[in-house]
Design an enzyme around this catalytic site. Structure first.
Site, mmCIF file in Angstrom:
data_model
loop_
_atom_site.group_PDB
_atom_site.id
_atom_site.type_symbol
_atom_site.label_atom_id
_atom_site.label_comp_id
_atom_site.label_asym_id
_atom_site.label_seq_id
_atom_site.Cartn_x
_atom_site.Cartn_y
_atom_site.Cartn_z
ATOM 1 N N GLU A 17 -17.869 12.919 -3.022
ATOM 2 C CA GLU A 17 -17.645 12.085 -1.830
ATOM 3 C C GLU A 17 -18.301 12.758 -0.628
ATOM 4 O OE1 GLU A 17 -13.676 10.291 -0.648
ATOM 5 O OE2 GLU A 17 -13.982 11.671 1.039
ATOM 6 N N THR A 48 -17.626 7.559 2.645
ATOM 7 C CA THR A 48 -16.431 7.041 3.320
ATOM 8 C C THR A 48 -16.818 6.056 4.429
ATOM 9 O OG1 THR A 48 -16.306 8.796 4.946
ATOM 10 C CG2 THR A 48 -15.150 9.170 2.879
ATOM 11 N N TYR A 49 -15.805 5.303 4.869
ATOM 12 C CA TYR A 49 -16.009 4.261 5.876
ATOM 13 C C TYR A 49 -15.011 4.467 7.004
ATOM 14 C CZ TYR A 49 -16.274 -0.519 7.744
ATOM 15 O OH TYR A 49 -16.438 -1.610 8.547
ATOM 16 N N ARG A 108 -7.263 -0.415 2.134
ATOM 17 C CA ARG A 108 -6.643 -1.026 3.306
ATOM 18 C C ARG A 108 -7.076 -0.308 4.581
ATOM 19 N NH1 ARG A 108 -0.571 -0.022 4.976
ATOM 20 N NH2 ARG A 108 -1.654 1.905 5.526
ATOM 21 N N ALA A 122 -4.806 -3.629 0.448
ATOM 22 C CA ALA A 122 -6.056 -3.473 -0.298
ATOM 23 C C ALA A 122 -6.201 -4.548 -1.376
ATOM 24 C CB ALA A 122 -6.109 -2.084 -0.924
ATOM 25 N N TYR A 142 -2.303 7.077 -5.784
ATOM 26 C CA TYR A 142 -1.608 8.183 -5.121
ATOM 27 C C TYR A 142 -0.625 8.873 -6.072
ATOM 28 C CZ TYR A 142 -3.732 5.871 -1.162
ATOM 29 O OH TYR A 142 -4.666 5.315 -0.314
ATOM 30 N N GLU A 155 4.262 2.602 -6.304
ATOM 31 C CA GLU A 155 2.830 2.904 -6.390
ATOM 32 C C GLU A 155 2.252 2.271 -7.667
ATOM 33 O OE1 GLU A 155 0.427 3.873 -4.688
ATOM 34 O OE2 GLU A 155 -1.046 4.377 -6.216
ATOM 35 N N GLN A 173 -5.835 10.161 -4.757
ATOM 36 C CA GLN A 173 -5.682 11.013 -3.574
ATOM 37 C C GLN A 173 -5.770 12.462 -4.053
ATOM 38 O OE1 GLN A 173 -6.050 11.791 -0.592
ATOM 39 N NE2 GLN A 173 -4.564 10.430 0.365
HETATM 40 P P1 FAD Z 1 -2.769 -0.329 -0.044
HETATM 41 O O1 FAD Z 1 -2.959 -0.343 -1.510
HETATM 42 O O2 FAD Z 1 -2.826 -1.630 0.674
HETATM 43 O O3 FAD Z 1 -1.343 0.364 0.214
HETATM 44 C C1 FAD Z 1 -0.919 0.722 1.527
HETATM 45 C C2 FAD Z 1 0.614 0.751 1.577
HETATM 46 O O4 FAD Z 1 1.133 -0.571 1.461
HETATM 47 C C3 FAD Z 1 1.239 1.545 0.431
HETATM 48 O O5 FAD Z 1 2.369 2.220 0.927
HETATM 49 C C4 FAD Z 1 1.652 0.456 -0.566
HETATM 50 O O6 FAD Z 1 2.765 0.853 -1.367
HETATM 51 C C5 FAD Z 1 2.023 -0.695 0.359
HETATM 52 N N1 FAD Z 1 1.762 -2.018 -0.253
HETATM 53 C C6 FAD Z 1 0.640 -2.440 -0.852
HETATM 54 N N2 FAD Z 1 0.741 -3.726 -1.223
HETATM 55 C C7 FAD Z 1 1.967 -4.138 -0.833
HETATM 56 C C8 FAD Z 1 2.651 -5.379 -0.909
HETATM 57 N N3 FAD Z 1 2.112 -6.476 -1.463
HETATM 58 N N4 FAD Z 1 3.909 -5.451 -0.377
HETATM 59 C C9 FAD Z 1 4.479 -4.364 0.203
HETATM 60 N N5 FAD Z 1 3.865 -3.147 0.304
HETATM 61 C C10 FAD Z 1 2.626 -3.046 -0.198
HETATM 62 N N6 FAD Z 1 -9.471 5.562 4.676
HETATM 63 C C11 FAD Z 1 -10.495 5.202 5.492
HETATM 64 O O7 FAD Z 1 -10.247 4.764 6.627
HETATM 65 N N7 FAD Z 1 -11.809 5.290 5.080
HETATM 66 C C12 FAD Z 1 -12.152 5.722 3.834
HETATM 67 O O8 FAD Z 1 -13.326 5.797 3.489
HETATM 68 C C13 FAD Z 1 -11.091 6.134 2.941
HETATM 69 N N8 FAD Z 1 -11.364 6.562 1.694
HETATM 70 C C14 FAD Z 1 -10.327 6.883 0.839
HETATM 71 C C15 FAD Z 1 -10.623 7.268 -0.485
HETATM 72 C C16 FAD Z 1 -9.602 7.599 -1.370
HETATM 73 C C17 FAD Z 1 -9.933 8.001 -2.795
HETATM 74 C C18 FAD Z 1 -8.240 7.559 -0.927
HETATM 75 C C19 FAD Z 1 -7.121 7.955 -1.874
HETATM 76 C C20 FAD Z 1 -7.941 7.170 0.372
HETATM 77 C C21 FAD Z 1 -8.973 6.815 1.267
HETATM 78 N N9 FAD Z 1 -8.712 6.387 2.572
HETATM 79 C C22 FAD Z 1 -9.742 6.029 3.412
HETATM 80 C C23 FAD Z 1 -7.311 6.370 3.080
HETATM 81 C C24 FAD Z 1 -6.649 4.989 2.859
HETATM 82 O O9 FAD Z 1 -7.267 4.011 3.669
HETATM 83 C C25 FAD Z 1 -5.167 5.161 3.231
HETATM 84 O O10 FAD Z 1 -4.517 5.980 2.299
HETATM 85 C C26 FAD Z 1 -4.393 3.865 3.472
HETATM 86 O O11 FAD Z 1 -3.183 4.205 4.155
HETATM 87 C C27 FAD Z 1 -3.992 3.122 2.196
HETATM 88 O O12 FAD Z 1 -5.058 2.519 1.611
HETATM 89 P P2 FAD Z 1 -4.882 1.704 0.210
HETATM 90 O O13 FAD Z 1 -6.174 1.043 -0.041
HETATM 91 O O14 FAD Z 1 -4.357 2.577 -0.836
HETATM 92 O O15 FAD Z 1 -3.774 0.647 0.692
#
Ligand code: FAD
Length: 289
Positions: A17, A48-49, A108, A122, A142, A155, A173
Protein backbone atom coordinates in the site's frame (compact mmCIF):
# COMPACT_ATOMS: atom_id res chain seq x y z
CA UNK A 1 -5.04 -9.87 -14.68
CA UNK A 2 -7.23 -8.32 -11.99
CA UNK A 3 -6.75 -9.13 -8.29
CA UNK A 4 -9.54 -11.74 -8.26
CA UNK A 5 -7.63 -13.66 -10.94
CA UNK A 6 -4.35 -13.25 -9.01
CA UNK A 7 -5.99 -15.00 -6.03
CA UNK A 8 -6.85 -17.93 -8.31
CA UNK A 9 -3.22 -18.22 -9.43
CA UNK A 10 -1.37 -17.78 -6.12
CA UNK A 11 -1.48 -19.60 -2.79
CA UNK A 12 -0.11 -16.46 -1.13
CA UNK A 13 -0.78 -13.00 -2.59
CA UNK A 14 1.77 -10.35 -1.59
CA UNK A 15 0.98 -6.66 -2.09
CA UNK A 16 1.91 -3.12 -1.02
CA UNK A 17 0.00 0.00 0.00
CA UNK A 18 1.20 3.52 -0.79
CA UNK A 19 -0.38 6.91 -0.10
CA UNK A 20 -0.41 9.94 -2.43
CA UNK A 21 2.00 12.79 -1.58
CA UNK A 22 0.47 15.07 1.04
CA UNK A 23 -0.71 18.68 0.68
CA UNK A 24 0.56 20.43 -2.41
CA UNK A 25 3.45 18.05 -3.14
CA UNK A 26 3.34 16.93 -6.75
CA UNK A 27 2.70 13.30 -7.69
CA UNK A 28 6.26 13.06 -9.00
CA UNK A 29 7.55 13.13 -5.41
CA UNK A 30 6.39 9.50 -5.15
CA UNK A 31 8.20 8.33 -8.32
CA UNK A 32 11.36 7.19 -6.52
CA UNK A 33 9.35 5.14 -4.02
CA UNK A 34 7.27 3.61 -6.83
CA UNK A 35 10.40 2.78 -8.83
CA UNK A 36 11.92 0.90 -5.92
CA UNK A 37 8.69 -0.75 -4.79
CA UNK A 38 7.91 -2.00 -8.29
CA UNK A 39 11.39 -3.63 -8.47
CA UNK A 40 10.21 -5.85 -5.57
CA UNK A 41 7.54 -7.32 -7.87
CA UNK A 42 4.46 -7.24 -5.62
CA UNK A 43 1.28 -8.87 -6.97
CA UNK A 44 -0.44 -5.49 -6.76
CA UNK A 45 -0.03 -2.02 -5.25
CA UNK A 46 -2.92 -0.20 -3.57
CA UNK A 47 -3.21 3.60 -3.37
CA UNK A 48 -5.07 5.24 -0.50
CA UNK A 49 -7.74 7.89 -1.04
CA UNK A 50 -8.15 11.03 1.02
CA UNK A 51 -10.98 13.54 0.94
CA UNK A 52 -10.26 16.87 -0.76
CA UNK A 53 -8.77 17.83 -4.11
CA UNK A 54 -10.47 17.56 -7.46
CA UNK A 55 -12.67 14.49 -7.59
CA UNK A 56 -11.89 13.59 -11.17
CA UNK A 57 -8.21 14.42 -11.23
CA UNK A 58 -7.45 13.05 -7.80
CA UNK A 59 -3.94 11.81 -7.05
CA UNK A 60 -5.19 8.28 -6.27
CA UNK A 61 -6.37 7.86 -9.85
CA UNK A 62 -3.18 9.38 -11.28
CA UNK A 63 -0.89 7.14 -9.21
CA UNK A 64 -3.03 4.04 -9.88
CA UNK A 65 -2.77 4.77 -13.60
CA UNK A 66 1.03 5.10 -13.33
CA UNK A 67 1.24 1.75 -11.52
CA UNK A 68 -0.77 0.09 -14.29
CA UNK A 69 0.48 1.82 -17.39
CA UNK A 70 4.12 2.63 -16.54
CA UNK A 71 5.10 -0.09 -14.06
CA UNK A 72 2.83 -2.84 -15.46
CA UNK A 73 1.69 -3.82 -11.99
CA UNK A 74 -1.97 -4.31 -11.05
CA UNK A 75 -3.23 -1.25 -9.12
CA UNK A 76 -5.94 -1.16 -6.46
CA UNK A 77 -7.50 2.31 -6.14
CA UNK A 78 -9.04 3.04 -2.72
CA UNK A 79 -12.33 4.95 -2.84
CA UNK A 80 -14.34 6.30 0.10
CA UNK A 81 -18.00 7.33 -0.07
CA UNK A 82 -18.91 9.07 3.18
CA UNK A 83 -19.16 12.57 1.70
CA UNK A 84 -19.87 11.61 -1.91
CA UNK A 85 -22.92 11.85 -4.11
CA UNK A 86 -23.59 9.17 -6.74
CA UNK A 87 -22.52 11.63 -9.38
CA UNK A 88 -19.05 11.99 -7.75
CA UNK A 89 -18.61 8.23 -7.71
CA UNK A 90 -19.68 8.04 -11.37
CA UNK A 91 -17.03 10.60 -12.34
CA UNK A 92 -14.25 8.81 -10.49
CA UNK A 93 -15.16 5.35 -11.75
CA UNK A 94 -15.40 6.64 -15.34
CA UNK A 95 -11.90 8.09 -14.99
CA UNK A 96 -10.57 4.87 -13.45
CA UNK A 97 -12.01 2.88 -16.34
CA UNK A 98 -10.40 5.25 -18.85
CA UNK A 99 -7.04 4.68 -17.15
CA UNK A 100 -7.57 0.88 -17.26
CA UNK A 101 -7.71 0.60 -13.45
CA UNK A 102 -10.13 -2.25 -12.73
CA UNK A 103 -9.74 -2.88 -8.96
CA UNK A 104 -11.40 -0.68 -6.34
CA UNK A 105 -11.07 -0.93 -2.54
CA UNK A 106 -14.54 0.35 -1.65
CA UNK A 107 -14.67 2.02 1.78
CA UNK A 108 -16.95 4.18 3.82
CA UNK A 109 -14.17 6.49 5.08
CA UNK A 110 -14.20 8.16 8.44
CA UNK A 111 -17.48 9.81 9.39
CA UNK A 112 -16.94 13.58 9.25
CA UNK A 113 -20.54 14.55 9.91
CA UNK A 114 -21.03 15.68 6.26
CA UNK A 115 -24.73 15.52 5.49
CA UNK A 116 -24.22 15.76 1.72
CA UNK A 117 -24.25 12.05 1.16
CA UNK A 118 -25.81 9.29 -0.90
CA UNK A 119 -23.98 6.49 0.93
CA UNK A 120 -23.97 5.62 4.64
CA UNK A 121 -21.91 2.42 4.60
CA UNK A 122 -19.29 0.73 2.44
CA UNK A 123 -21.75 -2.04 1.44
CA UNK A 124 -23.93 0.60 -0.26
CA UNK A 125 -20.94 1.85 -2.29
CA UNK A 126 -20.02 -1.75 -3.18
CA UNK A 127 -23.56 -2.45 -4.51
CA UNK A 128 -23.50 0.78 -6.50
CA UNK A 129 -20.13 0.05 -8.15
CA UNK A 130 -20.97 -3.62 -8.68
CA UNK A 131 -24.00 -2.62 -10.80
CA UNK A 132 -21.58 -1.04 -13.28
CA UNK A 133 -20.17 -4.58 -13.94
CA UNK A 134 -16.74 -3.17 -14.78
CA UNK A 135 -14.76 -3.45 -11.55
CA UNK A 136 -13.31 -6.04 -9.22
CA UNK A 137 -14.29 -4.84 -5.75
CA UNK A 138 -12.31 -5.39 -2.56
CA UNK A 139 -13.27 -4.35 1.00
CA UNK A 140 -11.79 -3.75 4.42
CA UNK A 141 -12.25 -6.05 7.42
CA UNK A 142 -11.33 -5.67 11.08
CA UNK A 143 -9.86 -8.64 13.03
CA UNK A 144 -10.21 -6.70 16.32
CA UNK A 145 -13.58 -5.18 15.40
CA UNK A 146 -14.11 -1.68 13.97
CA UNK A 147 -13.24 1.28 16.21
CA UNK A 148 -16.92 2.38 16.31
CA UNK A 149 -18.13 -1.11 17.09
CA UNK A 150 -15.80 -3.71 18.60
CA UNK A 151 -18.26 -6.63 18.28
CA UNK A 152 -16.72 -9.35 16.10
CA UNK A 153 -20.18 -10.84 15.45
CA UNK A 154 -21.34 -7.51 13.99
CA UNK A 155 -18.10 -7.27 12.00
CA UNK A 156 -18.81 -10.70 10.51
CA UNK A 157 -22.39 -9.64 9.67
CA UNK A 158 -20.94 -6.60 7.92
CA UNK A 159 -18.46 -8.77 5.98
CA UNK A 160 -21.40 -10.91 4.80
CA UNK A 161 -23.19 -7.73 3.65
CA UNK A 162 -20.05 -6.69 1.76
CA UNK A 163 -19.78 -10.12 0.10
CA UNK A 164 -23.47 -10.12 -0.87
CA UNK A 165 -22.96 -6.65 -2.37
CA UNK A 166 -20.08 -7.80 -4.61
CA UNK A 167 -16.78 -7.98 -2.70
CA UNK A 168 -14.32 -10.52 -4.13
CA UNK A 169 -11.70 -10.32 -1.34
CA UNK A 170 -10.81 -8.45 1.86
CA UNK A 171 -7.79 -6.62 3.23
CA UNK A 172 -7.57 -6.56 6.99
CA UNK A 173 -6.87 -3.67 9.30
CA UNK A 174 -3.29 -3.86 10.62
CA UNK A 175 -2.67 -5.97 13.71
CA UNK A 176 0.39 -6.89 15.78
CA UNK A 177 -0.83 -10.08 17.43
CA UNK A 178 -1.22 -13.01 15.03
CA UNK A 179 -3.27 -14.98 17.57
CA UNK A 180 -6.02 -12.36 17.33
CA UNK A 181 -6.01 -12.83 13.55
CA UNK A 182 -6.20 -16.63 13.85
CA UNK A 183 -9.18 -16.37 16.24
CA UNK A 184 -10.85 -14.03 13.73
CA UNK A 185 -10.24 -16.49 10.85
CA UNK A 186 -11.68 -19.31 12.98
CA UNK A 187 -14.91 -17.35 13.50
CA UNK A 188 -15.04 -16.49 9.81
CA UNK A 189 -14.69 -20.17 8.87
CA UNK A 190 -17.41 -21.14 11.33
CA UNK A 191 -19.67 -18.59 9.62
CA UNK A 192 -19.04 -20.22 6.24
CA UNK A 193 -17.19 -17.24 4.73
CA UNK A 194 -14.87 -18.46 1.95
CA UNK A 195 -13.91 -15.10 0.43
CA UNK A 196 -10.08 -14.59 0.43
CA UNK A 197 -8.61 -12.31 3.10
CA UNK A 198 -5.23 -10.60 3.11
CA UNK A 199 -3.57 -9.83 6.42
CA UNK A 200 -2.59 -6.16 6.77
CA UNK A 201 0.91 -5.81 8.21
CA UNK A 202 2.52 -2.53 9.18
CA UNK A 203 6.23 -2.48 9.99
CA UNK A 204 6.60 0.00 12.83
CA UNK A 205 9.81 1.96 12.81
CA UNK A 206 9.15 4.75 15.26
CA UNK A 207 7.26 5.08 18.52
CA UNK A 208 5.17 8.11 17.54
CA UNK A 209 3.86 6.19 14.53
CA UNK A 210 2.63 3.33 16.73
CA UNK A 211 0.96 5.67 19.21
CA UNK A 212 -0.93 7.41 16.39
CA UNK A 213 -1.97 4.15 14.78
CA UNK A 214 -3.27 2.51 17.92
CA UNK A 215 -5.23 5.64 18.72
CA UNK A 216 -6.77 5.63 15.22
CA UNK A 217 -7.61 1.95 14.85
CA UNK A 218 -7.37 0.50 18.36
CA UNK A 219 -4.96 -2.36 17.48
CA UNK A 220 -3.73 -4.17 20.60
CA UNK A 221 0.00 -4.07 21.32
CA UNK A 222 1.37 -7.43 22.54
CA UNK A 223 3.82 -7.31 25.46
CA UNK A 224 6.65 -8.61 23.24
CA UNK A 225 6.15 -5.66 20.90
CA UNK A 226 5.83 -2.96 23.58
CA UNK A 227 9.10 -4.21 25.11
CA UNK A 228 10.83 -3.52 21.77
CA UNK A 229 9.24 -0.05 21.50
CA UNK A 230 10.28 0.91 25.03
CA UNK A 231 13.79 -0.51 24.81
CA UNK A 232 14.77 1.25 21.55
CA UNK A 233 12.58 4.34 21.80
CA UNK A 234 15.62 6.64 21.61
CA UNK A 235 17.73 4.54 19.19
CA UNK A 236 16.06 5.06 15.78
CA UNK A 237 18.33 2.63 13.93
CA UNK A 238 17.84 -0.14 16.49
CA UNK A 239 14.07 0.46 16.50
CA UNK A 240 13.95 0.30 12.71
CA UNK A 241 15.91 -2.98 12.75
CA UNK A 242 13.65 -4.47 15.43
CA UNK A 243 10.44 -3.23 13.73
CA UNK A 244 11.47 -4.87 10.46
CA UNK A 245 12.35 -8.12 12.26
CA UNK A 246 8.99 -8.10 14.07
CA UNK A 247 7.06 -7.66 10.79
CA UNK A 248 9.13 -10.43 9.13
CA UNK A 249 8.38 -12.79 12.02
CA UNK A 250 4.65 -11.97 11.82
CA UNK A 251 4.61 -12.59 8.05
CA UNK A 252 6.51 -15.90 8.20
CA UNK A 253 4.19 -17.16 10.92
CA UNK A 254 1.11 -16.10 8.90
CA UNK A 255 2.44 -17.60 5.67
CA UNK A 256 3.31 -20.87 7.41
CA UNK A 257 -0.19 -20.99 8.92
CA UNK A 258 -1.89 -20.82 5.52
CA UNK A 259 -2.64 -17.08 5.18
CA UNK A 260 -4.01 -16.33 1.70
CA UNK A 261 -2.30 -12.98 1.41
CA UNK A 262 -0.13 -10.32 3.02
CA UNK A 263 -0.74 -6.62 2.38
CA UNK A 264 2.22 -4.53 3.53
CA UNK A 265 1.48 -0.95 4.60
CA UNK A 266 4.76 0.46 3.23
CA UNK A 267 4.27 4.08 4.41
CA UNK A 268 6.01 4.92 1.09
CA UNK A 269 9.27 3.58 2.55
CA UNK A 270 10.89 1.30 -0.05
CA UNK A 271 13.93 0.59 2.17
CA UNK A 272 11.74 -1.10 4.79
CA UNK A 273 9.70 -2.96 2.14
CA UNK A 274 12.92 -4.14 0.51
CA UNK A 275 14.38 -5.45 3.78
CA UNK A 276 11.15 -7.33 4.49
CA UNK A 277 10.90 -8.79 0.98
CA UNK A 278 14.53 -9.98 1.14
CA UNK A 279 13.68 -11.93 4.28
CA UNK A 280 10.52 -13.58 2.99
CA UNK A 281 11.08 -14.04 -0.74
CA UNK A 282 12.03 -17.73 -0.51
CA UNK A 283 9.06 -18.41 1.77
CA UNK A 284 6.68 -16.78 -0.76
CA UNK A 285 8.32 -18.63 -3.66
CA UNK A 286 8.06 -21.99 -1.87
CA UNK A 287 4.37 -21.46 -1.01
CA UNK A 288 3.52 -20.37 -4.54
CA UNK A 289 5.40 -23.25 -6.25
P1 FAD B 1 -18.22 0.17 6.83
O1 FAD B 1 -18.11 -1.23 6.39
O2 FAD B 1 -19.33 0.99 6.27
O3 FAD B 1 -18.34 0.13 8.43
C1 FAD B 1 -18.26 1.32 9.22
C2 FAD B 1 -19.00 1.10 10.54
O4 FAD B 1 -20.41 1.00 10.31
C3 FAD B 1 -18.61 -0.19 11.25
O5 FAD B 1 -18.60 0.05 12.64
C4 FAD B 1 -19.74 -1.15 10.88
O6 FAD B 1 -19.93 -2.16 11.87
C5 FAD B 1 -20.94 -0.22 10.80
N1 FAD B 1 -21.94 -0.67 9.81
C6 FAD B 1 -21.73 -1.04 8.53
N2 FAD B 1 -22.89 -1.32 7.92
C7 FAD B 1 -23.87 -1.12 8.83
C8 FAD B 1 -25.28 -1.21 8.78
N3 FAD B 1 -25.95 -1.58 7.68
N4 FAD B 1 -25.98 -0.90 9.91
C9 FAD B 1 -25.34 -0.51 11.04
N5 FAD B 1 -23.98 -0.40 11.14
C10 FAD B 1 -23.26 -0.69 10.04
N6 FAD B 1 -9.86 5.50 4.93
C11 FAD B 1 -9.67 6.50 4.04
O7 FAD B 1 -10.20 7.61 4.24
N7 FAD B 1 -8.93 6.32 2.89
C12 FAD B 1 -8.36 5.12 2.58
O8 FAD B 1 -7.70 4.97 1.55
C13 FAD B 1 -8.52 4.03 3.52
N8 FAD B 1 -7.99 2.82 3.26
C14 FAD B 1 -8.21 1.77 4.14
C15 FAD B 1 -7.71 0.49 3.83
C16 FAD B 1 -7.91 -0.57 4.70
C17 FAD B 1 -7.37 -1.95 4.35
C18 FAD B 1 -8.64 -0.37 5.92
C19 FAD B 1 -8.83 -1.52 6.89
C20 FAD B 1 -9.15 0.89 6.22
C21 FAD B 1 -8.96 1.97 5.34
N9 FAD B 1 -9.48 3.24 5.59
C22 FAD B 1 -9.29 4.27 4.70
C23 FAD B 1 -10.21 3.50 6.87
C24 FAD B 1 -11.73 3.28 6.71
O9 FAD B 1 -12.28 4.25 5.85
C25 FAD B 1 -12.33 3.38 8.12
O10 FAD B 1 -11.92 2.29 8.90
C26 FAD B 1 -13.84 3.58 8.18
O11 FAD B 1 -14.16 4.02 9.50
C27 FAD B 1 -14.66 2.32 7.92
O12 FAD B 1 -14.64 1.97 6.60
P2 FAD B 1 -15.41 0.63 6.09
O13 FAD B 1 -15.33 0.65 4.62
O14 FAD B 1 -14.89 -0.56 6.77
O15 FAD B 1 -16.88 0.99 6.60
Amino acid sequence: MNIKEIFHKRNLVFSFEVFPPKNNSPVKSIYRALNELSDLKPDFISVTYGAGGSLINNKTTEISSLIKNVYNIEPLAHLTCISSKKDDIDKITERLELEDVSNILALRGDDNGDSRKDFNYASELISYIEKKKRFNIISACYPEGHIENKSIDMEIDNMKRKIDSGTSSFISQLFFDNNIYYDFLDKINKNGIKTPIQAGIMPVINKRQIERITELCGAKIPHKFSKIMNKYEYSPEALKEAGIAYAVEQIIDLASSGAQGIHLYTMNNPYVAKRIKENIKTVIKTINN
